[in-house]
Design a protein around this motif. Structure first.
Motif, PDB file in Angstrom:
ATOM      1  N   GLU A 120      -9.978   0.476  -4.275  1.00 26.87           N
ATOM      2  CA  GLU A 120     -10.411  -0.898  -4.546  1.00 26.87           C
ATOM      3  C   GLU A 120      -9.465  -1.578  -5.532  1.00 26.87           C
ATOM      4  N   ALA A 121      -9.060  -0.837  -6.582  1.00 22.12           N
ATOM      5  CA  ALA A 121      -8.134  -1.409  -7.565  1.00 22.12           C
ATOM      6  C   ALA A 121      -6.823  -1.808  -6.901  1.00 22.12           C
ATOM      7  N   MET A 122      -6.336  -0.972  -5.980  1.00 22.19           N
ATOM      8  CA  MET A 122      -5.093  -1.283  -5.288  1.00 22.19           C
ATOM      9  C   MET A 122      -5.245  -2.539  -4.436  1.00 22.19           C
ATOM     10  N   GLU A 123      -6.340  -2.638  -3.687  1.00 21.38           N
ATOM     11  CA  GLU A 123      -6.529  -3.792  -2.813  1.00 21.38           C
ATOM     12  C   GLU A 123      -6.645  -5.084  -3.613  1.00 21.38           C
ATOM     13  N   ARG A 124      -7.323  -5.035  -4.737  1.00 21.07           N
ATOM     14  CA  ARG A 124      -7.451  -6.240  -5.560  1.00 21.07           C
ATOM     15  C   ARG A 124      -6.092  -6.643  -6.141  1.00 21.07           C
ATOM     16  N   ALA A 125      -5.304  -5.652  -6.537  1.00 23.24           N
ATOM     17  CA  ALA A 125      -3.964  -5.965  -7.061  1.00 23.24           C
ATOM     18  C   ALA A 125      -3.095  -6.592  -5.974  1.00 23.24           C
ATOM     19  N   ILE A 126      -3.199  -6.082  -4.747  1.00 20.39           N
ATOM     20  CA  ILE A 126      -2.432  -6.646  -3.641  1.00 20.39           C
ATOM     21  C   ILE A 126      -2.914  -8.058  -3.332  1.00 20.39           C
ATOM     22  N   ARG A 171       0.834  -1.204   0.000  1.00 20.49           N
ATOM     23  CA  ARG A 171       0.000   0.000   0.000  1.00 20.49           C
ATOM     24  C   ARG A 171       0.871   1.257   0.000  1.00 20.49           C
ATOM     25  N   ALA A 172       1.890   1.255   0.866  1.00 18.44           N
ATOM     26  CA  ALA A 172       2.786   2.411   0.927  1.00 18.44           C
ATOM     27  C   ALA A 172       3.519   2.604  -0.390  1.00 18.44           C
ATOM     28  N   TYR A 173       3.906   1.504  -1.022  1.00 17.85           N
ATOM     29  CA  TYR A 173       4.596   1.566  -2.312  1.00 17.85           C
ATOM     30  C   TYR A 173       3.699   2.216  -3.360  1.00 17.85           C
ATOM     31  N   VAL A 174       2.447   1.790  -3.419  1.00 19.83           N
ATOM     32  CA  VAL A 174       1.516   2.392  -4.382  1.00 19.83           C
ATOM     33  C   VAL A 174       1.291   3.864  -4.056  1.00 19.83           C
ATOM     34  N   GLY A 175       1.230   4.186  -2.772  1.00 18.06           N
ATOM     35  CA  GLY A 175       1.074   5.585  -2.396  1.00 18.06           C
ATOM     36  C   GLY A 175       2.224   6.444  -2.888  1.00 18.06           C
ATOM     37  N   ARG A 176       3.437   5.927  -2.769  1.00 24.77           N
ATOM     38  CA  ARG A 176       4.597   6.678  -3.262  1.00 24.77           C
ATOM     39  C   ARG A 176       4.555   6.803  -4.783  1.00 24.77           C
ATOM     40  N   GLU A 219       2.038   9.517  -5.680  1.00 27.24           N
ATOM     41  CA  GLU A 219       2.630  10.833  -5.401  1.00 27.24           C
ATOM     42  C   GLU A 219       3.629  11.208  -6.489  1.00 27.24           C
ATOM     43  N   HIS A 220       4.410  10.230  -6.930  1.00 22.13           N
ATOM     44  CA  HIS A 220       5.368  10.480  -8.011  1.00 22.13           C
ATOM     45  C   HIS A 220       4.648  10.882  -9.289  1.00 22.13           C
ATOM     46  N   TRP A 221       3.601  10.158  -9.656  1.00 21.42           N
ATOM     47  CA  TRP A 221       2.874  10.473 -10.886  1.00 21.42           C
ATOM     48  C   TRP A 221       2.253  11.861 -10.849  1.00 21.42           C
ATOM     49  N   ASP A 222       1.908  12.334  -9.645  1.00 19.85           N
ATOM     50  CA  ASP A 222       1.255  13.630  -9.521  1.00 19.85           C
ATOM     51  C   ASP A 222       2.235  14.799  -9.472  1.00 19.85           C
TER      52      ASP A 222
END
Length: 207
Positions: A194-200, A96-101, A104-107
């Motif tokens: 939801e997309a993140m949780e399903r990927a995890i 989750r933290a990885y996706v959050g980073r 943030e990078h994409w933004d």
């Protein structure tokens, strides 16, 4: 190495006057305003402003300079450890933290405009794709692959999991709903959380 391919970006040398940073900033602005092909090194030197000799002392070619611009754009993500060096934490929280980073990078304001530039001009200048891959995409996939390999080695993932393929599939499952709408400037079609949780779930074999 193909002579058109930018050399790997060397560790930044001491630059107390900030000359290289000014050059990169001027180049980034011109690349985004005019495109890669239309940006001349003379124009970068004038915008920095530095002499042409000083410019070439720091960056031997436009391809190398573009590589440095891309490296700087990715540095906010790649310079810090992307993932923990051990597997003692909760893998779900780590991912989750990885996706959050990543989001943030994409933004960050220049990241997606620079990617659009690479996509538009890479057919004529393949060195742009090489620079983008070497500075960001390759380290991101390698870092995630190494983390998943560590989990697999401890029996915390499904037997037989290919960490490199799992990393690529995880990033694809994240980027399709979260990244490409940003690139294309269209509304996201799926709920990001939801997309993140399903990927995890998929990569951890919990779904």
């Amino acid at each position: 190495m193909n002579p058109a391919t930018p050399r790997p970006v060397a560790p930044r040398r001491r630059d107390p006057r900030g000359t290289a940073a000014r050059i990169r900033a001027a180049a980034r602005r011109l690349f985004l305003e005019k495109g890669y092909e239309a940006t001349a090194m003379d124009a970068v030197a004038a915008a920095a402003p530095v002499s042409k000799r000083t410019l070439y002392q720091h960056f031997s070619s436009k391809a190398e300079l573009f590589g440095a611009v891309i490296d700087e754009a990715w540095s906010h993500f790649t310079r810090a450890p992307m993932l923990p060096s051990d597997t003692t934490g909760d893998p779900r929280a780590v991912l989750r933290a990885y996706v959050g980073r990543l989001t943030e990078h994409w933004d960050r304001p220049d990241v997606i405009p620079l990617l659009r530039l690479v996509i538009a001009e890479a057919p004529r200048f393949p060195e742009l794709s090489h620079a983008y891959f070497a500075a960001g995409k390759e380290p991101a996939v390698k870092g995630l692959s190494a983390y998943l390999a560590s989990l697999a080695g401890e029996g915390r993932l499904a037997p037989g999991l290919d960490p490199q393929l799992a990393a690529a599939q995880f990033l694809g499952a994240i980027k399709e709903p979260l990244f490409w709408p940003r690139v294309l400037g269209v509304p996201a079609a799926f709920d990001g959380a939801e997309a993140m949780e399903r990927a995890i779930d998929t990569v951890l074999r919990q779904g």
